[in-house]
Motif scaffolding. Structure first.
Motif, mmCIF file in Angstrom:
data_model
loop_
_atom_site.group_PDB
_atom_site.id
_atom_site.type_symbol
_atom_site.label_atom_id
_atom_site.label_comp_id
_atom_site.label_asym_id
_atom_site.label_seq_id
_atom_site.Cartn_x
_atom_site.Cartn_y
_atom_site.Cartn_z
ATOM 1 N N GLY A 142 0.793 -1.217 0.000
ATOM 2 C CA GLY A 142 0.000 0.000 0.000
ATOM 3 C C GLY A 142 0.825 1.267 0.000
ATOM 4 N N GLN A 143 2.134 1.125 0.148
ATOM 5 C CA GLN A 143 3.008 2.306 0.160
ATOM 6 C C GLN A 143 3.169 2.859 -1.255
ATOM 7 O OE1 GLN A 143 7.123 1.375 0.948
ATOM 8 N NE2 GLN A 143 7.535 3.384 1.828
ATOM 9 N N ASP A 144 2.976 4.164 -1.417
ATOM 10 C CA ASP A 144 3.156 4.840 -2.701
ATOM 11 C C ASP A 144 4.308 5.833 -2.586
ATOM 12 O OD1 ASP A 144 1.086 3.487 -3.872
ATOM 13 O OD2 ASP A 144 -0.385 5.093 -3.592
ATOM 14 N N MET A 145 5.263 5.726 -3.479
ATOM 15 C CA MET A 145 6.377 6.671 -3.553
ATOM 16 C C MET A 145 6.309 7.375 -4.907
ATOM 17 S SD MET A 145 9.312 4.149 -1.989
ATOM 18 C CE MET A 145 8.701 2.758 -2.979
ATOM 19 N N VAL A 146 6.222 8.689 -4.886
ATOM 20 C CA VAL A 146 6.134 9.478 -6.108
ATOM 21 C C VAL A 146 7.405 10.309 -6.241
ATOM 22 C CG1 VAL A 146 4.867 11.235 -7.383
ATOM 23 C CG2 VAL A 146 3.626 9.567 -5.991
ATOM 24 N N TYR A 147 8.059 10.183 -7.381
ATOM 25 C CA TYR A 147 9.296 10.916 -7.638
ATOM 26 C C TYR A 147 9.089 11.879 -8.802
ATOM 27 C CZ TYR A 147 11.753 7.596 -4.639
ATOM 28 O OH TYR A 147 12.157 6.846 -3.560
ATOM 29 N N ASN A 148 9.749 13.018 -8.693
ATOM 30 C CA ASN A 148 9.807 13.964 -9.796
ATOM 31 C C ASN A 148 11.146 13.802 -10.493
ATOM 32 O OD1 ASN A 148 7.312 15.743 -9.631
ATOM 33 N ND2 ASN A 148 8.050 15.854 -7.527
ATOM 34 N N LEU A 149 11.105 13.545 -11.790
ATOM 35 C CA LEU A 149 12.321 13.384 -12.583
ATOM 36 C C LEU A 149 12.450 14.557 -13.541
ATOM 37 C CD1 LEU A 149 14.727 11.969 -13.974
ATOM 38 C CD2 LEU A 149 13.061 10.624 -15.278
ATOM 39 N N THR A 150 13.587 15.237 -13.492
ATOM 40 C CA THR A 150 13.887 16.283 -14.473
ATOM 41 C C THR A 150 15.137 15.884 -15.239
ATOM 42 O OG1 THR A 150 15.178 17.524 -12.840
ATOM 43 C CG2 THR A 150 12.852 18.124 -13.100
ATOM 44 N N GLN A 151 15.184 16.273 -16.492
ATOM 45 C CA GLN A 151 16.324 15.928 -17.332
ATOM 46 C C GLN A 151 16.730 17.131 -18.174
ATOM 47 O OE1 GLN A 151 17.167 12.080 -19.515
ATOM 48 N NE2 GLN A 151 16.308 13.254 -21.187
ATOM 49 N N PHE A 152 18.029 17.404 -18.182
ATOM 50 C CA PHE A 152 18.594 18.466 -19.008
ATOM 51 C C PHE A 152 19.677 17.861 -19.889
ATOM 52 C CE2 PHE A 152 16.923 20.489 -15.236
ATOM 53 C CZ PHE A 152 16.251 21.592 -15.753
ATOM 54 N N VAL A 153 19.732 18.320 -21.130
ATOM 55 C CA VAL A 153 20.683 17.781 -22.096
ATOM 56 C C VAL A 153 21.505 18.921 -22.684
ATOM 57 C CG1 VAL A 153 20.989 16.438 -24.216
ATOM 58 C CG2 VAL A 153 19.102 15.905 -22.662
ATOM 59 N N THR A 367 13.749 5.700 6.929
ATOM 60 C CA THR A 367 12.550 5.271 6.187
ATOM 61 C C THR A 367 12.842 4.176 5.171
ATOM 62 O OG1 THR A 367 12.838 6.997 4.508
ATOM 63 C CG2 THR A 367 11.523 7.565 6.466
ATOM 64 N N HIS A 368 14.125 3.868 4.956
ATOM 65 C CA HIS A 368 14.527 2.829 3.993
ATOM 66 C C HIS A 368 14.019 3.136 2.585
ATOM 67 C CE1 HIS A 368 15.862 0.260 7.353
ATOM 68 N NE2 HIS A 368 14.786 0.715 7.970
ATOM 69 N N GLN A 369 14.108 4.407 2.213
ATOM 70 C CA GLN A 369 13.677 4.869 0.894
ATOM 71 C C GLN A 369 14.784 5.672 0.219
ATOM 72 O OE1 GLN A 369 10.250 7.239 2.175
ATOM 73 N NE2 GLN A 369 8.900 5.862 1.078
ATOM 74 N N ILE A 370 14.706 5.739 -1.095
ATOM 75 C CA ILE A 370 15.537 6.664 -1.853
ATOM 76 C C ILE A 370 14.924 8.062 -1.738
ATOM 77 C CG2 ILE A 370 16.368 7.310 -4.139
ATOM 78 C CD1 ILE A 370 17.765 4.859 -3.127
ATOM 79 N N LEU A 371 15.703 9.033 -1.296
ATOM 80 C CA LEU A 371 15.214 10.410 -1.246
ATOM 81 C C LEU A 371 15.555 11.177 -2.507
ATOM 82 C CD1 LEU A 371 15.891 11.684 2.383
ATOM 83 C CD2 LEU A 371 13.820 10.681 1.430
ATOM 84 N N LYS A 372 16.753 10.925 -3.038
ATOM 85 C CA LYS A 372 17.174 11.666 -4.227
ATOM 86 C C LYS A 372 18.213 10.868 -4.989
ATOM 87 C CE LYS A 372 19.736 15.457 -3.872
ATOM 88 N NZ LYS A 372 20.130 16.866 -3.582
ATOM 89 N N ILE A 373 18.176 11.015 -6.309
ATOM 90 C CA ILE A 373 19.181 10.409 -7.183
ATOM 91 C C ILE A 373 19.617 11.466 -8.183
ATOM 92 C CG2 ILE A 373 19.735 8.549 -8.794
ATOM 93 C CD1 ILE A 373 17.242 7.071 -7.766
#
Length: 502
Positions: A142-153, A367-373
């Motif tokens: 039931g856990q939902d993790m939502v990430y915002n991904l931005t990309q610059f080239v 929290t055993h989660q990825i916060l940022k990549i």
């Protein structure tokens, strides 16, 4: 007379300043321990019209600004991590000082100043046992993790002739593209494995997102009904057990059949070290990117491609208010011919094909989660004229025309493919992206739907190509009229940032 007028001017300035609120640092308090983004508050009305504030740390100017008014206080945010400010040494303090300036006689004068002593601790108070840290994902149904991904080239193209003559490539930057990604835990297994549903999401507060899919060269609007899920079973270290596309049951239409677009987004979570680690340790790691073969979706058992990488435990630090392990995965590959070595000896900007990928991960230990990549990818490639084009999508695929013809700046596409084909570019899977957004037209039958007896008849619709080579970003310009034997060097710099949505 002149002296009298000058006295009036100075007296007027003093009267105005005396009417101001006291210029003093309200927050942080003297002696505070601070980290990450420090919110510095001074009272409303303490900065006169035309005045501004100099921010100093240990006597060194950081910035001169007019802080924005937020409620009853002017607020300045000092990003200690973003500015690379080191932690305060043990037993010492840092002097944080604000200096109020006002203009008088066309000169800036110091009107007032306020300071506090603080202790900066972005890496402080995070215990690391002698046996090391065992970094593991914790999957909760039931856990939902939502990430915002931005990309610059960023793209730097240059002809072979200019490179040999010591030229410098022009730099072209693309507008960043953004996507929201959902990782939903649908099941947790007894051994700790988790079943994840990965799916693109609409923009916040909307029912659509404008994205560039792997098979496209321009953005299109995709609605939430177009966004299809992928499923992965992963271990507590993020390694894939299996991955698949689900079978759907389509709604019947008056005509008995309908073509529906399904948008898939494959952005696997990074892998974690399998053994306990301490800052400074390194290990054999794996770098993961999405890999979809929609031509053979019924036989798919994996949605990722893995490459060996070097894992490093950089340090422990605070990120977003959480104690984090900062780890890094690094890939460096390249080939150099004899001619490339001669170019390198001459100091040429391009010498041989190279690929470098650095993935920095902030893993929250509470929290055993990825916060940022942050993924930083740099690719140097030589493309022969008449070969692969540089046009493409910021999130994958496509490609537009032969080399030297202006192409839309973009990203890179699905793996494999012929590097000499138009819209290709790239030399095999290794140059393919760490991410993959793909769209597929799915003919749906009235009874069986996608995957049933009446669905997916005859395979994918005409016009949908299989996986091709990476479509590298367009330069926006080309050396038109250059000899056909002339090659073009391209340097592509891609920066992706994943951030957990609050």
């Amino acid at each position: 007379m002149n002296r009298w007028i000058g006295s009036l001017v100075l007296s007027g300035l003093a009267s105005v300043l005396m009417a101001q609120a006291p210029f003093t640092i309200v927050r942080p308090a003297d002696g505070s321990r601070v980290r990450e983004k420090v919110h510095i508050l001074i009272p409303k009305g303490s900065i006169p019209t035309g005045g501004y504030v100099g921010v100093f740390l240990n006597g060194h100017l950081i910035e001169a600004v007019v802080p924005p008014l937020v409620g009853k206080y002017y607020e300045y945010v000092l990003d200690t991590k973003g500015r690379g400010i080191a932690d305060t040494p043990a037993g010492k303090t840092d002097k944080l000082e604000l200096v109020l300036y006002a203009d008088s006689d066309d000169k800036s004068r110091i009107v007032d100043r306020s300071s506090v002593d603080v202790k900066i601790g972005n890496e402080a108070n995070i215990a690391v046992p002698n046996s090391g840290l065992k970094l593991r994902y914790k999957f909760v149904p039931g856990q939902d993790m939502v990430y915002n991904l931005t990309q610059f080239v960023q793209v730097q193209p240059m002809s072979e002739e200019d490179n040999a003559n010591g030229g410098k490539a022009a730099t072209f930057e693309t507008e960043g593209e953004r996507i929201r990604l959902l990782y939903s835990v649908t099941n947790a297994y007894g051994n700790g494995d988790g079943l994840l549903r990965m799916q693109a999401l609409p923009e916040k507060g909307k029912d659509y997102a404008d994205l560039t899919a792997a098979s496209e060269t321009t953005q299109k609007r995709y609605y939430d009904t177009d966004m299809a899920p992928l499923y992965m079973r992963v271990t507590t270290t993020g390694h894939e057990v299996f991955g698949a596309l689900p079978a759907y049951v389509a709604f019947e239409s008056p005509t008995g059949s309908v073509n529906t677009v399904a948008l898939f987004a494959a952005f696997p979570l990074p892998t974690l070290p399998t053994k306990p680690v301490r800052p400074g340790d390194s290990w054999q790691s794996r770098f993961q990117r999405g890999a979809l073969d929609l031509n053979n979706w019924t036989d798919m058992k994996s949605v990722v491609k893995q490459f060996p990488a070097r894992g490093e435990f950089v340090n422990v630090e605070w990120e977003g208010g959480h104690p984090c392990a900062k780890i890094r995965n690094v890939i460096q590959e390249g080939t150099m011919s004899l001619d490339d070595k001669k170019l390198a000896a001459k100091g040429a900007q391009f010498a041989g094909d190279k690929v470098g990928i650095t993935e920095t991960i902030w893993f929250a230990m509470d929290t055993h989660q990825i916060l940022k990549i942050q993924r930083d990818m740099k690719i140097d490639q030589k493309v022969e004229n008449g070969g692969g084009g540089f046009g493409g999508s910021p999130f994958g695929g496509g490609g537009g025309g032969p080399a030297g013809v202006p192409g839309r700046p973009g990203g890179f596409g699905p793996p494999g493919g012929d590097p000499t084909a138009n819209g290709g570019g790239g030399r095999g899977d290794f140059h393919a992206p760490v991410s993959d957004i793909r769209q597929q037209g799915i003919p749906r039958g009235p009874k069986g739907g996608f995957g049933g007896k009446g669905g997916f008849q005859g395979g994918p619709p005409s016009g949908f190509g299989g996986p091709g080579g990476p479509g590298f970003p367009g330069s926006g310009m080309g050396r038109q009229g250059a000899p056909t034997s002339q090659a073009t060097f391209v340097r592509i710099h891609i920066l992706q940032t994943f951030t957990l949505e609050k």
